[in-house]
Design a protein around this motif. Structure first.
Motif, PDB file in Angstrom:
ATOM      1  N   MET A   1       0.821  -1.188   0.000  1.00 37.47           N
ATOM      2  CA  MET A   1       0.000   0.000   0.000  1.00 37.47           C
ATOM      3  C   MET A   1       0.872   1.263   0.000  1.00 37.47           C
ATOM      4  SD  MET A   1      -3.194  -0.631   0.025  1.00 37.47           S
ATOM      5  CE  MET A   1      -3.990  -2.169  -0.127  1.00 37.47           C
ATOM      6  N   MET A   2       1.915   1.234   0.821  1.00 35.74           N
ATOM      7  CA  MET A   2       2.787   2.408   0.897  1.00 35.74           C
ATOM      8  C   MET A   2       3.478   2.656  -0.442  1.00 35.74           C
ATOM      9  SD  MET A   2       4.414   2.218   4.776  1.00 35.74           S
ATOM     10  CE  MET A   2       5.978   1.887   4.092  1.00 35.74           C
ATOM     11  N   VAL A   3       3.873   1.583  -1.126  1.00 29.81           N
ATOM     12  CA  VAL A   3       4.547   1.734  -2.409  1.00 29.81           C
ATOM     13  C   VAL A   3       3.601   2.352  -3.432  1.00 29.81           C
ATOM     14  CG1 VAL A   3       5.622   0.476  -4.316  1.00 29.81           C
ATOM     15  CG2 VAL A   3       6.147  -0.163  -1.966  1.00 29.81           C
ATOM     16  N   MET A   4       2.356   1.882  -3.463  1.00 26.98           N
ATOM     17  CA  MET A   4       1.387   2.438  -4.409  1.00 26.98           C
ATOM     18  C   MET A   4       1.143   3.917  -4.124  1.00 26.98           C
ATOM     19  SD  MET A   4      -1.373  -0.592  -5.174  1.00 26.98           S
ATOM     20  CE  MET A   4      -2.147  -0.509  -3.591  1.00 26.98           C
ATOM     21  N   ARG A   5       1.031   4.258  -2.844  1.00 22.84           N
ATOM     22  CA  ARG A   5       0.830   5.660  -2.478  1.00 22.84           C
ATOM     23  C   ARG A   5       2.021   6.508  -2.940  1.00 22.84           C
ATOM     24  NH1 ARG A   5      -2.085   8.303   1.249  1.00 22.84           N
ATOM     25  NH2 ARG A   5      -2.701   6.452   2.374  1.00 22.84           N
ATOM     26  N   LYS A   6       3.235   6.014  -2.682  1.00 24.48           N
ATOM     27  CA  LYS A   6       4.434   6.761  -3.062  1.00 24.48           C
ATOM     28  C   LYS A   6       4.550   6.921  -4.575  1.00 24.48           C
ATOM     29  CE  LYS A   6       7.205   5.791   0.996  1.00 24.48           C
ATOM     30  NZ  LYS A   6       8.435   5.204   1.527  1.00 24.48           N
ATOM     31  N   VAL A   7       4.227   5.861  -5.328  1.00 24.65           N
ATOM     32  CA  VAL A   7       4.314   5.933  -6.784  1.00 24.65           C
ATOM     33  C   VAL A   7       3.309   6.948  -7.322  1.00 24.65           C
ATOM     34  CG1 VAL A   7       3.884   4.649  -8.921  1.00 24.65           C
ATOM     35  CG2 VAL A   7       5.247   3.616  -7.097  1.00 24.65           C
ATOM     36  N   LEU A   8       2.069   6.884  -6.847  1.00 23.91           N
ATOM     37  CA  LEU A   8       1.051   7.825  -7.320  1.00 23.91           C
ATOM     38  C   LEU A   8       1.424   9.271  -6.998  1.00 23.91           C
ATOM     39  CD1 LEU A   8      -2.312   6.007  -6.556  1.00 23.91           C
ATOM     40  CD2 LEU A   8      -1.401   6.608  -8.788  1.00 23.91           C
ATOM     41  N   THR A   9       1.865   9.515  -5.777  1.00 24.78           N
ATOM     42  CA  THR A   9       2.210  10.889  -5.416  1.00 24.78           C
ATOM     43  C   THR A   9       3.471  11.366  -6.146  1.00 24.78           C
ATOM     44  OG1 THR A   9       3.348  10.101  -3.418  1.00 24.78           O
ATOM     45  CG2 THR A   9       1.066  10.844  -3.163  1.00 24.78           C
ATOM     46  N   SER A  10       4.398  10.453  -6.434  1.00 24.14           N
ATOM     47  CA  SER A  10       5.593  10.827  -7.206  1.00 24.14           C
ATOM     48  C   SER A  10       5.217  11.216  -8.628  1.00 24.14           C
ATOM     49  CB  SER A  10       6.596   9.679  -7.243  1.00 24.14           C
ATOM     50  OG  SER A  10       7.131   9.444  -5.984  1.00 24.14           O
TER      51      SER A  10
END
Length: 86
Positions: A1-10
Motif C-alpha cells: 500500500m505504501m509503495v502504491m501511495r508513493k508511486v502515485l504521489t511521485s
C-alpha cells in the motif's frame, strides 16, 4: 500500500508544473481517478491498522528521542499544599 501511495504521489509531483500559470498534462478525470485511488489506499491502510490493533497515526521514532509525553504516577497526585499562614 505504501509503495502504491508513493508511486502515485511521485507521478503527480513530477507532472505538476512549477509555475502556477502552466496547465498540468493530466486530464481532470485522471486527477479524480488518482484521488479516488489514494482514498481507497487510505481506507485499506486504516482497516489493516485497526485489525492489527494500532492507529494509522503512529509514526516511527528513534530510541534516543526524548518522549513527547510524561507518565505521572497516580500516587504522586494529591491536594495542593497551601502555604502556612504566619
Amino acid at each position: 500500500m505504501m509503495v502504491m501511495r508513493k508511486v502515485l504521489t511521485s507521478i503527480v509531483r513530477e507532472v505538476t508544473p512549477e509555475h502556477k500559470s502552466l496547465r498540468h498534462p493530466l486530464s481532470d478525470q485522471t486527477i479524480q481517478d488518482i484521488r479516488q485511488c489514494l482514498g481507497l489506499i487510505t481506507v485499506r491502510e486504516k482497516e489493516l491498522a485497526d485489525d492489527a490493533g494500532r492507529t494509522v497515526q503512529e509514526r516511527p521514532y528513534y530510541v534516543d528521542e526524548p518522549p513527547k509525553s510524561k507518565v505521572v504516577p497516580l500516587s504522586s497526585i494529591g491536594k495542593a499544599k497551601r502555604p502556612s499562614e504566619d
